[in-house]
Design an enzyme around this catalytic site. Sequence first.
Site, short mmCIF file in Angstrom:
data_model
loop_
_atom_site.label_atom_id
_atom_site.label_comp_id
_atom_site.label_asym_id
_atom_site.label_seq_id
_atom_site.Cartn_x
_atom_site.Cartn_y
_atom_site.Cartn_z
N SER A 1 0.80 -1.11 0.10
CA SER A 1 -0.09 0.09 0.01
C SER A 1 0.76 1.34 -0.14
CB SER A 1 -1.07 -0.14 1.02
OG SER A 1 -1.97 1.09 1.08
N HIS B 1 -7.68 -5.42 -0.47
CA HIS B 1 -6.47 -4.76 -0.33
C HIS B 1 -5.58 -5.18 0.84
CE1 HIS B 1 -3.95 -1.23 -0.82
NE2 HIS B 1 -3.96 -0.77 0.48
N ASP C 1 -8.93 -3.17 -5.84
CA ASP C 1 -9.08 -4.26 -4.81
C ASP C 1 -9.54 -3.76 -3.68
OD1 ASP C 1 -7.43 -1.85 -3.97
OD2 ASP C 1 -5.62 -3.34 -3.59
#
Length: 679
Positions: free
Chosen positions: A252, A634, A581
């Site tokens: 991320s 995610h 996602d």
Amino acid sequence: MAPVLRKLLYVEAVINYKKSSFLSEKEKEKKVVWDGDKKKDDERLRLVVKRRKDWRCVDWCCWLIGYICTAWWLLLFLYNTLPSHYLQLPVEPPGLKLKKEGLRELHPVVFVPGIVTGGLELWEGRPCAHGLFRKRVWGGSFTEIFKRPLCWLEHMSLDNETGLDPPGIRVRPVPGLVAADYFGPGYFVWAVLIENLAHIGYEGKNMHMTSYDWRLSFQNTEVRDQSLSRLKSKIELMVRTNGHKVVVVPHSMGVLYFLHFIKWVEAPTPMGGGGGPHWCHNHIKAVMNIGPAFLGVPKALSGIFSAEAKDIAFARAMAPYVLDSDILGLQTLGHIMRVSRTWDSIMSLLPKGGETIWGDLDWSPEEGYCCNSLKDCSKAYVNQQSGSGNSSNGKLDATRNEKVHYGRIISFGKLSSQLPSSILERPDSKVVLFGLNSPTGRNSSCGGEVWTEYHEMSKESIRAVAEGKAYTSGNIVDLLRFVAPRLMRRADSQFSHGIADDLDHPTYNHYRYWSNPLETKLPNAPEMEMYCLYGVGIPTERSYVYKDSPSDKCSIPFKIDSGASGGGGCLKGGVYLVDGDESVPVLSAGFMCAKGWRGKNRFNPEGMPTHVREYRHLPPTNLLEGRGMQSGAHVDIMGNVALIEDIMRVAAGATGRDIGGDRIYSQILQFSERINLPL
């Protein structure tokens, strides 16, 4: 004797009433006769009925809690007693499977957690935080939120002018693998990957969790904690003691943090780490980016603008007087905004590349995207390729022909998101900014209420910025400078969101450009590999429809219009959705590996190999599977079996070609071709 008899009559009346609970009112009156005094009997009956009604809700709650607890313990018992093949779960984890194939540890592995997933602990605080020394204030049980919410918010905030610690408060990142193995009790982040790597021989000496304060700007993690220097020293030590280059696995926002590190470590001191142009070539084998937000995420924009995202907007619509008003003296969304606007790291996640990447009022790279099921989308794509205007499903043609303006990242009103640009009123930044210091600002009467900077805006300027307007990534920064001026003053000195014309210009040697892949070059490391690993098949936030909030003058004046829907199924709850996602659209996650860095070009002068590995999201097959072993979400993707196997094989010495090269399910290649970016 009379009182005893009266009590007995009262008990008998209650029993009779319970027996006659399903009788009519007239039958009840005939059934309940106590002492002949009709007036007193009616009064007692009324009290009995009232008591029964008062307790009815409590009884239901008790029964419901009892049933839930009983069912939970029963499922837990079955889960721990039944054989695994009854549960249809894999018998062995991927780590044991690969161990049987002969895989063993080789390259040291470095994890780089993203925003909010790393633990933070208290080292110095206010008197209200007594007893919390070196205890987690983030990334643990979160009990302190409920015990002392205002105190907790104060300690999670940074200074609004410096972006560093407020006076008298020191919150620091938790060190070691435990910093981000679990976000909360039972909610894994890196734990599953760590466990599987341990099966093939990895341990503390060849695994490292990068510990940094994710609230700070990337350069300030070095200024305050020397986090970048510590990471450089740790990688050098691991390479020296293990004899092999490291495999780095960021997730991320950690992807952007490590991209900043790559430029910092090469740059000369004092601004950089002084490692020289060949440091990455000598120390890094591969960078396997999970859920990479290379080009930013629109949801970061909505968080800054109104402290919302899709799920919060839905909850706000279902309970409009909860998040908008005081709960135990706490204006929830207002406090979320006040605290999060002190976190400079959020600004690294704003969309990068302007209208060239994200589109304008009339165009976007995802236009024509099908928002129905994958099966329906494949039919529509076949029809489009064959030139057929007809389909067995009439909705497909309507969906395919209806144009969605994804480039309008924020639209005030559904109509503004759909009108032709020729008749759409364009924002005038001069008019907007004029209202900022207006003497009719709203802060005068807010007193001790939550401060969000919206209080300093006049009603006229709020109206000027909102009514019938739409904003693209080309002017969205101007909008943020208006609604969050203090945050943007700090952000402009730490981050940049444009596209470089000349990457060799001395301007781009400054750290504010280092986390933007469109304003930096990959290092001089032709053997180093760059991976983009991300999930697809989940509707993901791309742009928003806003409306005025009818709340009081001291609250946030805008909110997502959760009642807006349409757009051929792409607009739900005021949010336009694309493939991704759940947090990062495929455009942001995959473009750099699919096109921006592919082959030798100005962003990748040494032709470093890049690989796109997508993981199609599949929900859990049963309740006992938890968050799923084939999830593309995610965070849940960190438990995806295919992702774990890819990382383990590369750590054990494989290359991108060895594991199959690109694996693409989405339309990232089509999206990328539509972007006219000079390479």
